[in-house]
Motif scaffolding. Structure first.
Motif, PDB file in Angstrom:
ATOM      1  N   LEU A 434       0.909  -1.526  -0.367  1.00 38.45           N
ATOM      2  CA  LEU A 434      -0.060  -0.228  -0.101  1.00 38.45           C
ATOM      3  C   LEU A 434       0.581   1.540  -0.297  1.00 38.45           C
ATOM      4  O   LEU A 434       0.463   2.090  -0.163  1.00 38.45           O
ATOM      5  N   ALA A 435       1.972   1.087   0.955  1.00 32.25           N
ATOM      6  CA  ALA A 435       2.316   2.322   0.314  1.00 32.25           C
ATOM      7  C   ALA A 435       3.795   2.935  -0.379  1.00 32.25           C
ATOM      8  O   ALA A 435       3.334   4.319  -0.677  1.00 32.25           O
ATOM      9  N   THR A 436       4.233   2.292  -1.125  1.00 35.00           N
ATOM     10  CA  THR A 436       5.014   1.459  -2.380  1.00 35.00           C
ATOM     11  C   THR A 436       4.663   2.054  -3.536  1.00 35.00           C
ATOM     12  O   THR A 436       4.792   2.254  -4.640  1.00 35.00           O
ATOM     13  N   GLY A 437       3.735   0.729  -4.234  1.00 35.65           N
ATOM     14  CA  GLY A 437       2.838   0.627  -4.642  1.00 35.65           C
ATOM     15  C   GLY A 437       3.584  -0.616  -4.891  1.00 35.65           C
ATOM     16  O   GLY A 437       3.497  -1.206  -6.357  1.00 35.65           O
ATOM     17  N   GLU A 438       5.168  -1.472  -4.483  1.00 33.25           N
ATOM     18  CA  GLU A 438       5.210  -2.063  -4.819  1.00 33.25           C
ATOM     19  C   GLU A 438       4.673  -3.597  -5.035  1.00 33.25           C
ATOM     20  O   GLU A 438       3.362  -4.240  -4.434  1.00 33.25           O
ATOM     21  N   VAL A 439       4.881  -4.856  -5.913  1.00 37.08           N
ATOM     22  CA  VAL A 439       3.697  -5.725  -6.937  1.00 37.08           C
ATOM     23  C   VAL A 439       5.335  -7.248  -6.972  1.00 37.08           C
ATOM     24  O   VAL A 439       6.049  -6.948  -7.336  1.00 37.08           O
ATOM     25  N   PHE A 440       3.663  -7.543  -6.158  1.00 34.98           N
ATOM     26  CA  PHE A 440       4.527  -8.953  -6.093  1.00 34.98           C
ATOM     27  C   PHE A 440       3.852 -10.262  -6.566  1.00 34.98           C
ATOM     28  O   PHE A 440       2.733  -9.940  -6.294  1.00 34.98           O
ATOM     29  N   ILE A 441       4.282 -10.390  -8.167  1.00 32.42           N
ATOM     30  CA  ILE A 441       3.406 -11.958  -9.167  1.00 32.42           C
ATOM     31  C   ILE A 441       4.210 -12.997  -8.483  1.00 32.42           C
ATOM     32  O   ILE A 441       4.314 -13.560  -8.354  1.00 32.42           O
ATOM     33  N   ALA A 442       2.250 -13.740  -7.240  1.00 32.77           N
ATOM     34  CA  ALA A 442       2.913 -15.445  -6.763  1.00 32.77           C
ATOM     35  C   ALA A 442       2.714 -15.957  -8.137  1.00 32.77           C
ATOM     36  O   ALA A 442       3.536 -17.313  -8.061  1.00 32.77           O
ATOM     37  N   GLY A 443       1.916 -16.497  -8.231  1.00 33.29           N
ATOM     38  CA  GLY A 443       2.204 -16.773  -9.640  1.00 33.29           C
ATOM     39  C   GLY A 443       0.816 -18.090  -9.954  1.00 33.29           C
ATOM     40  O   GLY A 443      -0.408 -16.731 -10.110  1.00 33.29           O
ATOM     41  N   ALA A 444       0.224 -18.247 -11.698  1.00 34.56           N
ATOM     42  CA  ALA A 444      -0.209 -18.522 -12.008  1.00 34.56           C
ATOM     43  C   ALA A 444      -0.624 -19.797 -12.114  1.00 34.56           C
ATOM     44  O   ALA A 444       0.614 -20.513 -12.613  1.00 34.56           O
ATOM     45  N   SER A 445      -2.276 -19.833 -12.756  1.00 32.65           N
ATOM     46  CA  SER A 445      -2.380 -22.004 -12.727  1.00 32.65           C
ATOM     47  C   SER A 445      -3.679 -21.840 -13.224  1.00 32.65           C
ATOM     48  O   SER A 445      -4.432 -20.688 -12.727  1.00 32.65           O
ATOM     49  N   ASP A 446      -4.221 -22.533 -13.825  1.00 31.55           N
ATOM     50  CA  ASP A 446      -5.939 -22.826 -14.681  1.00 31.55           C
ATOM     51  C   ASP A 446      -6.153 -23.454 -13.513  1.00 31.55           C
ATOM     52  O   ASP A 446      -7.546 -24.200 -13.183  1.00 31.55           O
ATOM     53  N   LYS A 447      -5.821 -24.210 -12.285  1.00 32.54           N
ATOM     54  CA  LYS A 447      -6.551 -24.976 -11.374  1.00 32.54           C
ATOM     55  C   LYS A 447      -5.983 -24.274  -9.828  1.00 32.54           C
ATOM     56  O   LYS A 447      -5.689 -24.203  -8.901  1.00 32.54           O
ATOM     57  N   ALA A 448      -6.018 -22.745 -10.012  1.00 30.13           N
ATOM     58  CA  ALA A 448      -6.267 -22.229  -8.540  1.00 30.13           C
ATOM     59  C   ALA A 448      -6.782 -22.347  -7.671  1.00 30.13           C
ATOM     60  O   ALA A 448      -7.863 -20.970  -7.377  1.00 30.13           O
ATOM     61  N   ASP A 449      -7.300 -23.435  -6.576  1.00 29.80           N
ATOM     62  CA  ASP A 449      -8.134 -23.602  -5.493  1.00 29.80           C
ATOM     63  C   ASP A 449      -7.069 -23.261  -4.331  1.00 29.80           C
ATOM     64  O   ASP A 449      -6.118 -22.508  -4.235  1.00 29.80           O
ATOM     65  N   SER A 450      -7.797 -22.852  -3.353  1.00 25.51           N
ATOM     66  CA  SER A 450      -7.218 -23.272  -2.428  1.00 25.51           C
ATOM     67  C   SER A 450      -6.247 -24.001  -1.923  1.00 25.51           C
ATOM     68  O   SER A 450      -5.166 -23.495  -1.038  1.00 25.51           O
ATOM     69  N   ALA A 451      -6.180 -25.497  -2.253  1.00 24.39           N
ATOM     70  CA  ALA A 451      -4.479 -25.708  -2.206  1.00 24.39           C
ATOM     71  C   ALA A 451      -3.561 -25.642  -2.947  1.00 24.39           C
ATOM     72  O   ALA A 451      -2.525 -25.838  -2.537  1.00 24.39           O
ATOM     73  N   TRP A 452      -3.368 -24.840  -4.094  1.00 27.34           N
ATOM     74  CA  TRP A 452      -2.879 -24.310  -4.482  1.00 27.34           C
ATOM     75  C   TRP A 452      -2.321 -23.293  -3.773  1.00 27.34           C
ATOM     76  O   TRP A 452      -0.829 -22.828  -4.205  1.00 27.34           O
TER      77      TRP A 452
END
Length: 615
Positions: A434-452
């Motif tokens: 929130l303070a700086t606006g820095e972004v961290f992209i954790a990952g991408a998946s076609d089965k992004a459920d709670s287990a992922w």
């Protein structure tokens, strides 16, 4: 596992799933057949023909069929002449605004006798550099152009000066420039970079094919699509003409839209434009003309949106003996009667009601699924929303302002990928400081459920946390992926989740703003054909967003700064992670040249303060 012999991990079971799968295959094949039906050289030639007819239409509108002369800024001669030099003698007859001889004479006169700048006007070199930036980076808006000029030394430049310069030189707004998307040269150069890893796939384990498993029906068409873009070539002459016509179209549209907000085409103009646009369509002629990379991406996204369609019969709305007729008027009437009946109860504890109780009563009465958002909208329309409960603690805005340094905001967004297994909908998980606006992209998946999500968090606990040691809070929405176990693991790495109110995305506006940026500036410009390509795009954009893209949180400067920022001397050079999309301008310290601030102050004696200088 061998990709040729296996198709999905779980095959369709029910008849409806089989029908849906057949529809998906037909749409995938039809789209690939449409995209690869014509060579890209013919695509560019057809686009040039279309641009020529559109330019003539704009010219006739502005000049009233050649009876009125319209003013052309001197710098437009320089820009047009730069692109006209690469045209052949035959192609120079396609020029609309001026003939080549007249344009050459005007451009040389402009170079020999440059116009005198006014006192409150930016220097000529800065103005030319700004116009070139706007022409080369059609995805940039006025603030982005201003901050890019600040980075190379012109830090006294005002927003009003940038806007007036663009308007004076007939550069249209960003929304108008984005309509045609990036040009074919940038599109193919970016696809070559993104498909580089696809040419060297990882070795697969060879197994004996099983006869009881069907083959993958998408692999053949996916391979055809990838090879089409990897082996695509365009003639240099056609590409030079395409660049000139695009710039000319941009200038003519900028002149027209300065005095007209809309473009109402006549029947003759529609027929003329449709005749030129219809030359490049493939087998599916009733769908769209593929003329620009933007149209290719729009068509692919439109086809991907049909993925969830199915041929199941619609539900009947007629009432039966045990099921009343459902209409929105009857629903509104029932809600009104239910709430009034509640308020008329003799006991005070029975008068209380909530949106959930009203929703449950409506679902029970009509015996069908009704969205709680629909109930909320109707209750708001009837002015029957229950009074808000008083909560202890500080307001949400104050919380975000006080704890901005130790708070991250997380969310998901979806991207369609034309993979070798069909059209897959990938979910991308990201976090914003929130303070700086820095972004961290954790990952991408076609089965992004709670287990992922749990597996991603557990991987962070094994190494250093990407949020740093000072992080304490995580703002998240009401997504079903955030289970109690996920919240517990977030707490284990030092982040205490703070859930926003349902149906209130404005409470997580930083994350929603980043989704708009990453889609409009990067993802929406390409046809993503694999998971590797998607992750590579996200990796490039994360680096660009944190180190090279101007950020309003930092008063126009970049989030992470190095020696290439805030340079005043040296030759300007352009760096591109993806040509025409992710571009960055900086100065080379090895060469000696006049400072941007000195150049600005020599032309204008106005004193400005550098934004954020005290920081």
């Amino acid at each position: 596992m061998n990709d040729d012999t296996t198709f999905w991990m779980n095959l369709p079971v029910t008849q409806r799933e089989k029908i849906r799968e057949e529809i998906h295959q037909q749409e995938y094949k039809a789209c690939v057949r449409e995209l690869t039906s014509m060579p890209l050289t013919k695509q560019v030639q057809a686009e040039n023909t279309y641009l020529r007819s559109e330019n003539q239409m704009f010219h006739n509108r502005i000049s009233q069929n050649g009876t009125v002369l319209f003013p052309i800024p001197p710098d437009n001669f320089r820009v047009l002449y730069k692109y006209a030099l690469d045209l052949t003698v035959e192609q120079r007859s396609w020029m609309t605004m001026l003939s080549f001889e007249a344009l050459e004479m005007a451009a040389k006169s402009y170079a020999e006798n440059p116009p005198q700048q006014k006192r409150n006007q930016m220097p000529l070199e800065a103005e030319q550099m700004l116009i070139d930036m706007a022409m080369e980076n059609i995805l940039w808006g006025t603030p982005h152009l201003q901050y890019a000029m600040w980075n190379i030394g012109f830090d006294n430049l005002k927003t009003s000066q940038v806007y007036s310069t663009l308007r004076r030189n007939n550069v249209p707004t960003t929304l108008k420039r984005r309509t045609k998307g990036i040009d074919w040269t940038s599109f193919l150069a970016c696809m070559e970079i993104l498909l580089e890893e696809e040419s060297h796939p990882e070795p697969q384990i060879k197994v004996k094919p099983r006869s009881d498993l069907p083959k993958n029906p998408y692999r053949k068409w996916h391979k055809k699509l990838v090879s089409f873009y990897r082996n695509a070539t365009i003639e240099p002459e056609d590409m030079a003409l395409n660049k000139y016509l695009r710039v000319e179209n941009m200038i003519l549209s900028g002149i027209y839209y300065r005095s007209n907000k809309e473009l109402n085409l006549t029947r003759a103009e529609k027929v003329s434009l449709a005749r030129t646009a219809s030359k490049i369509r493939g087998p599916n002629r009733d769908k769209m003309p593929l003329l620009t990379p933007a149209e290719v991406v729009r068509y692919a996204r439109k086809q991907a949106g049909k993925k969830n369609g199915h041929k199941s019969p619609k539900r009947e709305t007629k009432g039966t003996d045990d099921k009343p007729v459902f209409t929105y008027d009857k629903l509104k009437e029932y809600i009104n009667d239910f709430v009034k009946k509640k308020l008329a109860e003799p006991k005070e504890e029975d008068r209380a009601y909530s949106r959930k109780s009203v929703h449950h009563a409506c679902v029970t009465y009509f015996k069908r699924e009704i969205s709680i958002r629909t109930i909320n909208d109707l209750m708001y329309e009837l002015d029957l929303l229950p009074p808000a409960k008083r909560k202890d603690g500080i307001p949400w805005k104050e919380f975000k302002a006080i704890f901005a340094d130790v708070t991250w905001a997380g969310d998901f967004f979806s991207v369609y990928v034309w993979s070798r297994y069909g059209i897959l909908k990938y979910q991308v998980m990201f976090f914003v400081h929130l303070a700086t606006g820095e972004v961290f992209i954790a990952g991408a998946s076609d089965k992004a459920d709670s287990a992922w999500v749990l597996s991603m968090i557990k991987s962070w606990t094994d190494a250093e946390s990407p949020f740093g040691n000072k992080a304490k809070f995580l703002i998240r929405d009401c997504d079903k992926r955030y289970t109690k176990e996920v919240d517990w693991y977030f707490t284990a790495i030092g982040l205490q989740p703070r859930r926003i109110t349902p149906y209130a995305p404005v409470m997580n506006c930083q994350a929603e703003s980043f989704v708009n940026h990453v889609k409009s500036e990067c993802l929406n410009q390409f046809l993503i054909v694999s998971e590797k390509q998607l992750k590579k795009l996200l990796q490039y954009y994360q680096h660009y967003y944190n180190t090279q893209r101007p950020n309003s949180k930092m008063q126009g400067w970049c989030i992470q700064q190095n020696e290439t920022h805030h340079q005043n001397s040296g030759a300007v050079r352009r760096e591109s992670l993806l040509p025409g999309v992710l571009t960055y301008y900086c100065r080379d310290n090895s060469s000696d040249s006049i400072s941007g601030n000195e150049l600005f102050r020599s032309a204008s004696q106005m004193n400005y303060t550098k934004p954020g200088a005290d920081q």
